[in-house]
Write a protein that holds these residues in place. Structure first.
Motif, mmCIF file in Angstrom:
data_model
loop_
_atom_site.group_PDB
_atom_site.id
_atom_site.type_symbol
_atom_site.label_atom_id
_atom_site.label_comp_id
_atom_site.label_asym_id
_atom_site.label_seq_id
_atom_site.Cartn_x
_atom_site.Cartn_y
_atom_site.Cartn_z
ATOM 1 N N VAL B 45 0.833 -1.208 0.000
ATOM 2 C CA VAL B 45 0.000 0.000 0.000
ATOM 3 C C VAL B 45 0.868 1.259 0.000
ATOM 4 N N ASN B 46 2.121 1.120 0.450
ATOM 5 C CA ASN B 46 3.011 2.280 0.479
ATOM 6 C C ASN B 46 3.590 2.629 -0.884
ATOM 7 N N SER B 47 3.206 1.867 -1.911
ATOM 8 C CA SER B 47 3.728 2.145 -3.249
ATOM 9 C C SER B 47 3.215 3.479 -3.786
ATOM 10 N N ARG B 48 2.263 4.069 -3.103
ATOM 11 C CA ARG B 48 1.764 5.381 -3.533
ATOM 12 C C ARG B 48 2.727 6.500 -3.115
ATOM 13 N N TYR B 49 3.671 6.186 -2.225
ATOM 14 C CA TYR B 49 4.564 7.219 -1.702
ATOM 15 C C TYR B 49 5.885 7.281 -2.468
ATOM 16 N N VAL B 50 6.490 8.459 -2.410
ATOM 17 C CA VAL B 50 7.775 8.681 -3.086
ATOM 18 C C VAL B 50 8.904 8.395 -2.089
ATOM 19 N N ILE B 51 9.955 7.744 -2.579
ATOM 20 C CA ILE B 51 11.113 7.457 -1.707
ATOM 21 C C ILE B 51 11.929 8.737 -1.531
ATOM 22 N N GLU B 52 12.053 9.142 -0.289
ATOM 23 C CA GLU B 52 12.782 10.380 0.020
ATOM 24 C C GLU B 52 14.282 10.109 0.149
ATOM 25 N N SER B 53 14.622 8.982 0.764
ATOM 26 C CA SER B 53 16.040 8.656 0.945
ATOM 27 C C SER B 53 16.181 7.153 1.177
ATOM 28 N N ILE B 54 17.368 6.646 0.878
ATOM 29 C CA ILE B 54 17.696 5.243 1.190
ATOM 30 C C ILE B 54 18.996 5.258 1.981
ATOM 31 N N THR B 55 18.942 4.813 3.208
ATOM 32 C CA THR B 55 20.147 4.816 4.050
ATOM 33 C C THR B 55 20.238 3.485 4.804
ATOM 34 N N PHE B 56 21.399 3.251 5.383
ATOM 35 C CA PHE B 56 21.570 2.059 6.216
ATOM 36 C C PHE B 56 21.164 2.399 7.647
ATOM 37 N N LYS B 57 20.445 1.496 8.256
ATOM 38 C CA LYS B 57 19.923 1.752 9.591
ATOM 39 C C LYS B 57 21.048 1.933 10.615
ATOM 40 N N ASP B 58 22.138 1.159 10.440
ATOM 41 C CA ASP B 58 23.204 1.235 11.431
ATOM 42 C C ASP B 58 24.258 2.289 11.098
ATOM 43 N N SER B 59 24.050 3.030 10.000
ATOM 44 C CA SER B 59 24.930 4.154 9.615
ATOM 45 C C SER B 59 26.389 3.745 9.442
ATOM 46 N N ARG B 60 26.641 2.477 9.151
ATOM 47 C CA ARG B 60 28.023 2.059 8.931
ATOM 48 C C ARG B 60 28.433 2.366 7.490
ATOM 49 N N PRO B 61 29.724 2.628 7.271
ATOM 50 C CA PRO B 61 30.171 2.968 5.915
ATOM 51 C C PRO B 61 30.388 1.712 5.071
ATOM 52 N N TYR B 62 29.318 1.109 4.597
ATOM 53 C CA TYR B 62 29.451 -0.092 3.786
ATOM 54 C C TYR B 62 30.020 0.267 2.417
ATOM 55 N N LYS B 63 30.871 -0.606 1.902
ATOM 56 C CA LYS B 63 31.462 -0.377 0.589
ATOM 57 C C LYS B 63 30.619 -1.101 -0.444
ATOM 58 N N LEU B 64 29.988 -0.341 -1.310
ATOM 59 C CA LEU B 64 29.100 -0.916 -2.315
ATOM 60 C C LEU B 64 29.646 -0.638 -3.701
ATOM 61 N N SER B 65 29.207 -1.451 -4.650
ATOM 62 C CA SER B 65 29.633 -1.249 -6.026
ATOM 63 C C SER B 65 28.948 -0.016 -6.597
#
Lengths: 204, 439
Positions: B45-65
């Motif tokens: 049902v939340n598909s009607r909303y716009v994604i404001e941000s995507i972050t990691f919950k634990d705020s760790r500096p993960y290295k991503l591709s």
């Protein structure tokens, strides 16, 4: 049976039937509670069930919903005739429940018919909507035999949560296969059984 | 239940409450309808909303591709789609080799917007094997680091083998072990303890230079082995600025067994800043740091010196084009041992030059800059800089090169580079081949 002038023994003889009576009473009471968990009634030529005391939007599943995830629940309603093991009709459904993080209301979609959905429901209403939308046609049931209804509900674990777009085989067949297996220990599941009834006795 | 029985049972058990499913074809058709309809509908049902941000919950500096980061960037600003988020979570789970990655939604700052919080579950205990560095330089040979890490909650124990002929003047071969406590009371404090034991080997040019060295800036001659104990603590001052403070107790075993060992015990301080800005089709990244190693008599060191180093890296990427600028500068006061001295002419600085030709003993002054332009996987770079000793003339060297870089299959997490580099000087061109990853 010899009656001895021994007060203790006499008390025992008096206590034993009372104990048995109490146990039978509790057992009957227990059966009564069990039967009352799933109530069967008729409607539009179908057999419907309600379960006033059933709450499946709880625990881990509820937490996942509050976190914004979609949590599917698999339902199986079966009707047995003559004996509890003689299943004569069955209905299977998967309902996908989600929780609106802004409105704080639940939404339910019946996966077999995506046009069948309901929005902005309370938790109780969402549970009730699922039960309203699983039923068995009365025409498939023998009118002259004793019947039992059995409802089984299982939450779908995140790891098993394959959305239809990714698994074209999710269907009645898949649901049959799911219910042919025993639920996993960590999987939320509920099983309810009605008291014996006759088709003719059902009220709307 | 066997799949062959399913169509039969489906039709037999479905009763009249289900659509007639008398044949496999019917079942397939019903399934296909389900698929088609689901494609058009997000079940959330939340598909009607716009994604404001995507972050990691634990705020760790993960290295991503870059692919995962680009996917995150693409999803921000669009309507929530569970399927896309699940795919992103799966990708991140694979890249981080995590047990599970899930996402949670929270109300955004604006009505009708939601924040996506990714939660990484590393599992109850996890073992990991990685090759953080692997380089081949046609002049200096192979360099490789292999590590095995065990994670238990916030505790990480890493054990690795090193054969490094690239980073320092000497080739170091040995082992290192490290314990990391990723949170100490709060996520803003981390603790680490590192133990390193290396055997050192020297190039002929370095040994000759040591024999003829009249420099008073060199703290120790050639040493046979090094042993280092290094406890440290990192504090998150104000995200993304971190401060690391620690102690390094380094023991140098001379080449001659009869000679006494020397110590280089230092206080270590590092300020590090890393920030990334994402906007439409553009990614900017800034990485800056300052480090100070102060070997002081208070720690009972035999060699007293202060080593300052600053580095700055700025990256700008728009669509398929990218520019990266690197600046490094350093200065050493006092008598520092060989492993502390600055080096240019390896596989990542002044590429194409031989470090032994530039200064076989390294220097106590450093200035270096590099510009890299990229288009898709193609890279062209220009390096310039100098390493010298205080009071001696500064000879600025330049080099350039061309190559390919990027994420390729299993190397997606780190930059893979295959390049040919040329020192820019009069006379003959003597190219150097550089290949490797994560360096």
């Amino acid at each position: 049976m010899t009656i001895r002038p021994n007060g203790r023994l006499q008390i025992k003889f008096v206590a034993a039937p009372l104990l048995v009576a109490a146990l039978i009473g509790f057992e009957l009471l227990g059966l009564g509670v069990s039967s009352e968990e799933l109530l069967v009634h008729a409607g539009s030529g179908d057999v419907h069930v309600t379960a006033p005391r059933l709450h499946f939007l709880t625990g881990k599943s509820l937490q996942r919903l509050l976190d914004g995830a979609v949590v599917p629940f698999d339902f199986q309603l079966s009707l047995a005739a003559g004996s509890k093991s003689n299943v004569v009709a069955r209905s299977l459904e998967r309902f996908s429940v989600s929780y609106d993080v802004w409105q704080e209301k639940f939404s339910v979609i019946r996966l077999r018919d995506l046009r069948k959905s309901s929005l902005s429901l309370s938790a109780n209403a969402a549970e009730g909507w699922c039960l309203d939308n699983i039923f068995v046609s009365a025409s498939a049931l023998p009118a002259d035999r004793q019947l039992w209804a059995h409802l089984e509900i299982r939450s779908v674990e995140p790891r098993d949560q394959v959305l239809p777009v990714r698994d074209p085989n999710i269907s009645i067949a898949t649901l049959i296969e799911i219910f042919s297996r025993t639920p996993r220990p960590q999987q939320d599941h509920w099983s309810l059984e009605s008291a014996a009834f006759h088709l003719a006795d059902l009220k709307p | 239940m066997k799949l062959a029985l399913i169509p039969f049972l489906a039709s037999a058990l479905a009763g009249q409450s289900l659509p007639p499913l008398g044949s496999t074809g019917d079942l397939d058709t019903a399934s296909q309808n389900l698929v088609d309809e689901a494609r058009a509908t997000d079940l959330n049902v939340n598909s009607r909303y716009v994604i404001e941000s995507i972050t990691f919950k634990d705020s760790r500096p993960y290295k991503l591709s870059s692919l995962a980061l680009a996917e995150m960037h693409r999803l921000v600003g669009s309507k929530l789609n569970s399927e896309s988020l699940n795919r992103l979570a799966e990708r991140i789970c694979g890249e981080l080799r995590a047990y599970n990655v899930t996402f949670k939604l929270a109300r955004g700052g604006e009505p009708d917007a939601v924040k996506v919080l990714l939660e990484v579950d590393k599992g109850p205990g996890k073992f990991d094997f990685s090759v953080p560095t692997f380089v081949y330089n046609s002049r200096q040979g192979w360099t490789g680091v292999a590590e095995a890490a065990a994670t238990f909650g916030p505790n990480v124990i890493t054990v690795g083998g090193v054969s490094d002929g690239d980073t320092l003047i000497e080739r170091t071969e040995g082992v290192r072990a490290r314990y990391d406590r990723l949170s100490l009371g709060s996520d803003r404090v981390r603790f680490a303890f590192q133990l390193e034991a290396y055997r050192d080997e020297y190039n002929r040019a370095t040994l000759d230079a040591l024999d003829n060295d009249l420099s008073s800036s060199l703290g120790a001659g050639a040493y046979r082995s090094r042993l280092n104990f290094e406890p440290s603590a990192t504090f998150v001052l104000a995200k993304p600025l971190t401060f690391t403070v620690g102690l390094s107790f380094e023991q140098l075993q001379p080449d001659f067994p009869a000679a006494q060992s020397e110590s280089a015990n230092a206080v270590i301080n590092t300020l590090h800043y890393h920030r990334r800005w994402d906007s439409d089709a553009t990614i900017e990244e800034l990485d800056a740091g300052y480090s100070l190693r102060a070997a002081t008599k208070m720690l009972g060191t035999d060699l007293a010196y202060n080593r300052h180093a600053v580095n700055l890296r700025y990256g700008y990427r728009h669509d398929h084009q990218s520019v990266e600028v690197k600046l490094v500068a350093g200065v050493i006061y006092g008598r520092a041992p060989l492993f502390e001295r600055f080096v240019l002419g390896d596989s990542s600085t002044l590429r194409g030059w031989n470090k032994y030709d530039l200064d076989p003993l390294g220097g106590n002054r450093l200035a270096y800059g590099s510009v890299t332009y990229g288009y898709r996987i193609m890279r062209i770079f220009y390096d310039t800089g100098s390493v010298w000793d205080e009071g001696k003339p500064v000879a600025v060297k330049q080099s350039s090169g061309i190559g390919v870089s990027g994420g390729l299959g299993i190397f997606q997490k780190g930059a893979f580079l295959l390049a040919v580099a040329f020192p820019l000087r009069q006379g003959h061109a003597d190219p150097v081949l550089i290949a490797g990853m994560n360096f």
